[in-house]
Design an enzyme around this catalytic site. Structure first.
Site, PDB file in Angstrom:
ATOM      1  N   CYS A 280       0.856  -1.199   0.000  1.00 51.22           N
ATOM      2  CA  CYS A 280       0.000   0.000   0.000  1.00 51.22           C
ATOM      3  C   CYS A 280       0.892   1.250   0.000  1.00 51.22           C
ATOM      4  O   CYS A 280       2.012   1.234   0.503  1.00 51.22           O
ATOM      5  CB  CYS A 280      -0.884  -0.007   1.239  1.00 51.22           C
TER       6      CYS A 280
ATOM      7  N   ASP B  10       0.474   3.750   1.738  1.00 49.99           N
ATOM      8  CA  ASP B  10       0.458   4.338   3.083  1.00 49.99           C
ATOM      9  C   ASP B  10       1.884   4.616   3.585  1.00 49.99           C
ATOM     10  O   ASP B  10       2.747   3.734   3.571  1.00 49.99           O
ATOM     11  CB  ASP B  10      -0.260   3.367   4.040  1.00 49.99           C
TER      12      ASP B  10
ATOM     13  N   ARG C  77       3.008   4.844   6.402  1.00 46.47           N
ATOM     14  CA  ARG C  77       3.416   4.127   7.617  1.00 46.47           C
ATOM     15  C   ARG C  77       3.926   2.715   7.327  1.00 46.47           C
ATOM     16  O   ARG C  77       4.277   1.988   8.242  1.00 46.47           O
ATOM     17  CB  ARG C  77       2.231   4.054   8.596  1.00 46.47           C
TER      18      ARG C  77
ATOM     19  N   HIS D 224      -2.065  -3.977   5.235  1.00 45.82           N
ATOM     20  CA  HIS D 224      -1.728  -3.514   6.584  1.00 45.82           C
ATOM     21  C   HIS D 224      -2.986  -3.138   7.343  1.00 45.82           C
ATOM     22  O   HIS D 224      -4.006  -2.790   6.745  1.00 45.82           O
ATOM     23  CB  HIS D 224      -0.767  -2.320   6.516  1.00 45.82           C
TER      24      HIS D 224
ATOM     25  N   CYS E  22      -5.811   0.327   7.216  1.00 44.03           N
ATOM     26  CA  CYS E  22      -5.609   0.787   5.841  1.00 44.03           C
ATOM     27  C   CYS E  22      -6.769   1.709   5.435  1.00 44.03           C
ATOM     28  O   CYS E  22      -7.933   1.301   5.430  1.00 44.03           O
ATOM     29  CB  CYS E  22      -5.536  -0.414   4.900  1.00 44.03           C
TER      30      CYS E  22
HETATM   31 CO    CO Z   1      -3.339   1.168   3.066  1.00 48.96          CO
END
Ligand code: CO
Length: 206
Positions: free
Chosen positions: A41, A43, A45, A97, A100
């Site tokens: 992803c 993302d 993080r 994750h 998400c």
């Molecule tokens: Co995500």
């Protein structure tokens, strides 16, 4: 926002690498032999290299919102073809994750507007499969458990998509069992990765 600080950080990063190991950058100039294709992803993080303690040259990476494997995504299929046919990568990891945003949006009653909603229609299928399973059960999971279930289902769904793609099937035909497909979930709260799909669970289309 000024980005001078990032450029400064880059300078000191490069300096430190050289101080530790004078050959650090030189080693990478002749080419790359990454061990894994990582489909993750976007993302911020979930930075693949950091969470696996890898450095430059170790992971070949494709990231998008909700780590989706879409049949008609030329960017993804190009990465896939390059990874399998040129880099000879044998392992592909689809890593979702917890928490998400893409999965949360796909689970919402009303999807957000625009491209992101169109994109997340793919992940909405993962929600449907989870809802279908839960329909026959008496107790309903709490929200966090439910989201975790959809995150896992979304990883399984994207691994399944890989099994149908031409370049993956071609590789498996010439070199049976390759690529090995893995499904992982990274837990933002603990930093730990759980395995949700093993290569042995997966059957690649003939
Ligand atoms: Co995500």
């Amino acid at each position: 926002m000024a980005l001078e600080d990032l450029l400064e950080q880059n300078k000191s990063w490069a300096r430190e690498r050289l101080a530790d190991d004078p050959e650090f950058f030189k080693r990478h100039t002749s080419g790359q032999q990454p061990r894994v294709l990582w489909i993750g992803c976007s993302d911020s993080r979930v930075p693949a290299e950091q969470i696996l303690a890898c450095g430059p040259g170790e992971l070949f990476i494709h990231r998008n919102v909700a780590n989706i494997v879409a049949y008609n995504d030329v960017s993804l299929t190009s990465v896939l073809q390059y990874a399998l046919e040129y880099l000879k990568i044998e392992d592909i990891v689809v890593c979702g994750h917890t928490m998400c945003g893409g999965v949360i949006a796909a689970c919402a009653e009303v999807l957000p507007d625009g491209c992101v909603a169109d994109w997340l229609m793919i992940t909405r299928w993962a929600k449907r499969w989870v809802d279908q399973r839960l329909a026959t059960e008496k107790t309903k999971p709490d929200e966090a458990t439910y989201l975790r279930m959809v995150v896992e289902e979304n990883v399984k769904l994207q691994v399944d998509h890989l099994t149908h793609l031409a370049v993956v099937r071609k590789s498996n035909k010439t070199n049976p069992g390759i690529p090995r497909l893995h499904g992982w979930v990274y837990d933002i709260a603990s930093g730990r990765v759980d395995v949700v799909v093993n290569p042995g669970d997966v059957r690649i289309d003939p």
